[in-house]
Design a protein around this motif. Structure first.
Motif, PDB file in Angstrom:
ATOM      1  N   ILE A  81       0.818  -1.216   0.000  1.00 41.32           N
ATOM      2  CA  ILE A  81       0.000   0.000   0.000  1.00 41.32           C
ATOM      3  C   ILE A  81       0.856   1.271   0.000  1.00 41.32           C
ATOM      4  O   ILE A  81       0.333   2.376   0.135  1.00 41.32           O
ATOM      5  CB  ILE A  81      -0.983   0.018   1.188  1.00 41.32           C
ATOM      6  N   GLY A  82       2.155   1.111  -0.160  1.00 38.59           N
ATOM      7  CA  GLY A  82       3.040   2.268  -0.217  1.00 38.59           C
ATOM      8  C   GLY A  82       3.312   2.860   1.153  1.00 38.59           C
ATOM      9  O   GLY A  82       3.264   2.160   2.168  1.00 38.59           O
ATOM     10  N   ASP A  83       3.579   4.144   1.181  1.00 40.42           N
ATOM     11  CA  ASP A  83       3.836   4.818   2.460  1.00 40.42           C
ATOM     12  C   ASP A  83       2.538   4.949   3.242  1.00 40.42           C
ATOM     13  O   ASP A  83       1.497   5.313   2.689  1.00 40.42           O
ATOM     14  CB  ASP A  83       4.429   6.215   2.229  1.00 40.42           C
ATOM     15  N   MET A  84       2.604   4.671   4.537  1.00 44.96           N
ATOM     16  CA  MET A  84       1.412   4.761   5.382  1.00 44.96           C
ATOM     17  C   MET A  84       1.004   6.216   5.572  1.00 44.96           C
ATOM     18  O   MET A  84       1.841   7.067   5.890  1.00 44.96           O
ATOM     19  CB  MET A  84       1.662   4.101   6.737  1.00 44.96           C
ATOM     20  N   LEU A  85      -0.307   6.490   5.388  1.00 39.65           N
ATOM     21  CA  LEU A  85      -0.842   7.832   5.566  1.00 39.65           C
ATOM     22  C   LEU A  85      -1.492   8.005   6.936  1.00 39.65           C
ATOM     23  O   LEU A  85      -1.271   9.000   7.613  1.00 39.65           O
ATOM     24  CB  LEU A  85      -1.874   8.148   4.476  1.00 39.65           C
ATOM     25  N   ASN A  86      -2.313   7.055   7.321  1.00 41.87           N
ATOM     26  CA  ASN A  86      -2.960   7.098   8.619  1.00 41.87           C
ATOM     27  C   ASN A  86      -3.485   5.718   8.989  1.00 41.87           C
ATOM     28  O   ASN A  86      -3.585   4.828   8.131  1.00 41.87           O
ATOM     29  CB  ASN A  86      -4.091   8.138   8.667  1.00 41.87           C
ATOM     30  N   ILE A  87      -3.827   5.559  10.257  1.00 42.63           N
ATOM     31  CA  ILE A  87      -4.239   4.251  10.773  1.00 42.63           C
ATOM     32  C   ILE A  87      -5.487   4.423  11.640  1.00 42.63           C
ATOM     33  O   ILE A  87      -5.591   5.375  12.422  1.00 42.63           O
ATOM     34  CB  ILE A  87      -3.119   3.614  11.621  1.00 42.63           C
ATOM     35  N   HIS A  88      -6.423   3.489  11.490  1.00 45.91           N
ATOM     36  CA  HIS A  88      -7.613   3.470  12.339  1.00 45.91           C
ATOM     37  C   HIS A  88      -7.738   2.091  12.981  1.00 45.91           C
ATOM     38  O   HIS A  88      -7.725   1.080  12.280  1.00 45.91           O
ATOM     39  CB  HIS A  88      -8.881   3.738  11.527  1.00 45.91           C
ATOM     40  N   VAL A  89      -7.842   2.052  14.291  1.00 43.75           N
ATOM     41  CA  VAL A  89      -8.141   0.809  15.005  1.00 43.75           C
ATOM     42  C   VAL A  89      -9.434   1.063  15.782  1.00 43.75           C
ATOM     43  O   VAL A  89      -9.465   1.908  16.676  1.00 43.75           O
ATOM     44  CB  VAL A  89      -7.017   0.395  15.966  1.00 43.75           C
ATOM     45  N   ILE A  90     -10.494   0.358  15.404  1.00 43.70           N
ATOM     46  CA  ILE A  90     -11.799   0.545  16.032  1.00 43.70           C
ATOM     47  C   ILE A  90     -12.233  -0.764  16.673  1.00 43.70           C
ATOM     48  O   ILE A  90     -12.362  -1.791  15.999  1.00 43.70           O
ATOM     49  CB  ILE A  90     -12.857   0.997  15.005  1.00 43.70           C
ATOM     50  N   VAL A  91     -12.428  -0.732  17.976  1.00 41.07           N
ATOM     51  CA  VAL A  91     -12.809  -1.930  18.723  1.00 41.07           C
ATOM     52  C   VAL A  91     -14.118  -1.652  19.464  1.00 41.07           C
ATOM     53  O   VAL A  91     -14.162  -0.793  20.351  1.00 41.07           O
ATOM     54  CB  VAL A  91     -11.723  -2.334  19.741  1.00 41.07           C
ATOM     55  N   GLU A  92     -15.160  -2.333  19.077  1.00 40.50           N
ATOM     56  CA  GLU A  92     -16.439  -2.274  19.778  1.00 40.50           C
ATOM     57  C   GLU A  92     -16.671  -3.671  20.338  1.00 40.50           C
ATOM     58  O   GLU A  92     -17.098  -4.574  19.628  1.00 40.50           O
ATOM     59  CB  GLU A  92     -17.560  -1.833  18.838  1.00 40.50           C
ATOM     60  N   GLY A  93     -16.327  -3.851  21.597  1.00 39.13           N
ATOM     61  CA  GLY A  93     -16.336  -5.178  22.208  1.00 39.13           C
ATOM     62  C   GLY A  93     -17.715  -5.658  22.619  1.00 39.13           C
ATOM     63  O   GLY A  93     -18.716  -4.947  22.505  1.00 39.13           O
ATOM     64  N   SER A  94     -17.746  -6.882  23.119  1.00 40.76           N
ATOM     65  CA  SER A  94     -19.011  -7.498  23.538  1.00 40.76           C
ATOM     66  C   SER A  94     -18.873  -8.092  24.939  1.00 40.76           C
ATOM     67  O   SER A  94     -19.367  -9.185  25.216  1.00 40.76           O
ATOM     68  CB  SER A  94     -19.429  -8.587  22.541  1.00 40.76           C
ATOM     69  N   MET A  95     -18.173  -7.368  25.817  1.00 40.31           N
ATOM     70  CA  MET A  95     -17.940  -7.868  27.166  1.00 40.31           C
ATOM     71  C   MET A  95     -19.129  -7.514  28.070  1.00 40.31           C
ATOM     72  O   MET A  95     -19.238  -6.400  28.576  1.00 40.31           O
ATOM     73  CB  MET A  95     -16.645  -7.275  27.734  1.00 40.31           C
ATOM     74  N   ASN A  96     -20.047  -8.474  28.226  1.00 37.29           N
ATOM     75  CA  ASN A  96     -21.196  -8.281  29.105  1.00 37.29           C
ATOM     76  C   ASN A  96     -21.424  -9.560  29.905  1.00 37.29           C
ATOM     77  O   ASN A  96     -20.619 -10.494  29.833  1.00 37.29           O
ATOM     78  CB  ASN A  96     -22.437  -7.906  28.293  1.00 37.29           C
ATOM     79  N   SER A  97     -22.492  -9.608  30.662  1.00 35.57           N
ATOM     80  CA  SER A  97     -22.731 -10.727  31.585  1.00 35.57           C
ATOM     81  C   SER A  97     -22.876 -12.081  30.895  1.00 35.57           C
ATOM     82  O   SER A  97     -22.745 -13.119  31.536  1.00 35.57           O
ATOM     83  CB  SER A  97     -23.966 -10.456  32.447  1.00 35.57           C
ATOM     84  N   SER A  98     -23.130 -12.091  29.597  1.00 37.46           N
ATOM     85  CA  SER A  98     -23.237 -13.363  28.877  1.00 37.46           C
ATOM     86  C   SER A  98     -21.877 -13.885  28.426  1.00 37.46           C
ATOM     87  O   SER A  98     -21.763 -15.018  27.948  1.00 37.46           O
ATOM     88  CB  SER A  98     -24.155 -13.201  27.647  1.00 37.46           C
ATOM     89  N   ASN A  99     -20.831 -13.067  28.588  1.00 34.41           N
ATOM     90  CA  ASN A  99     -19.479 -13.471  28.196  1.00 34.41           C
ATOM     91  C   ASN A  99     -18.839 -14.258  29.338  1.00 34.41           C
ATOM     92  O   ASN A  99     -18.894 -13.836  30.492  1.00 34.41           O
ATOM     93  CB  ASN A  99     -18.651 -12.224  27.875  1.00 34.41           C
TER      94      ASN A  99
END
Length: 265
Positions: free
Chosen positions: A63-81
């Motif tokens: 992808i060539g030179d890196m321009l920007n980075i996005h890390v998006i984490v929407e977890g599912s840590m609730n009482s059913s986990n």
């Protein structure tokens, strides 16, 4: 166990704080010189062994030179986990942000092949059924100058996990998904002409990290392989570096988002 000369693979995170990591490494270095055969000290960070991240590391140059980075984490840590009620995850600073977050930082560092130098972050505590904090928004900069954002919500009604790197010749994206009835990761490589190469990799990182650990033990035990170096992906230092990034983010938030340099190992 290490002092007794036994090979050890420990659960992640490598430590609860960088102070713990420094103490552990100091202790290890103080006695390992007196042990005839160096014991392997591994951290079970399966993301560094997931085929999707291994492949993404190979594709990053496309992808060539890196321009920007996005890390998006929407977890599912609730009482059913099943991990929700485990006491040890609630007994150190950072809670699930630290426990879960090391995975996503490990994935990021694995893909870009560059260390994170500075961070600026704000953390919040919204869901009181979880240990604090449970949300984090951070701006980070790599040592190569590229900047990115790391956003994580421990519990979300619409879970998703994405790493995306935009470059001068295309973009690379890794996202949690399913394929052929299996859970895993989808790797998408976008070229400058708009084409997209898409590949699905089922989860197998845990199996691969354990296979690697056994392989390293076999090699270390062989008379012909004296001085064998264990796979660096599972080293304690690598695990500590993941924690260092998150600890810097927590420190930044405690200082109203002021930039913090990530501790080096």
């Amino acid at each position: 166990m290490l002092k007794a000369g036994k090979h050890v693979i420990q659960e992640k995170p490598a430590c609860g704080s960088i102070t713990e990591a420094e103490t552990a490494l100091s202790c290890y270095n103080s006695f390992r010189a007196s042990i005839p055969h160096q014991p392997i000290w591994a951290v079970a960070e399966n993301y560094r062994f997931e085929p999707a991240f291994v492949e993404a590391r190979k594709l990053i140059n496309d992808i060539g030179d890196m321009l920007n980075i996005h890390v998006i984490v929407e977890g599912s840590m609730n009482s059913s986990n099943p991990y929700f009620s485990s006491s040890w995850r609630r007994n150190f600073t950072g809670g699930f942000i630290l426990d879960m977050g090391v995975h996503f930082i490990a994935g990021l560092r694995m893909i870009v092949g560059c260390e994170i130098s500075t961070v600026s972050a704000i953390v919040r505590y919204v869901d009181t059924t979880l240990p604090p904090p449970d949300n984090i928004c951070s701006l980070f900069q790599l040592e190569n100058g590229c900047a990115g954002v790391f956003v994580m919500a421990v519990s979300s009604t619409s879970p998703k996990i994405i790493w995306r790197i935009d470059g001068t010749k295309g973009a690379l994206q890794i996202e949690r998904g399913t394929g052929n009835g299996k859970h895993g990761y989808v790797v998408l490589l976008y070229s400058a002409d708009g084409n997209c190469q898409k590949t699905f990799y089922p989860f197998s990182g845990v199996t691969e990290e354990l296979k690697c650990f056994v392989h390293d033990i076999v090699q270390a035990s062989s008379k012909e392989m004296t001085g064998h170096q264990a796979d660096p992906r599972s080293s304690y230092v690598e695990g500590a570096r993941d924690v260092a990034v998150l600890e810097a983010m927590l420190e930044s938030s405690a200082n109203e988002g002021a930039p913090v340099h990530v501790k080096k190992f």
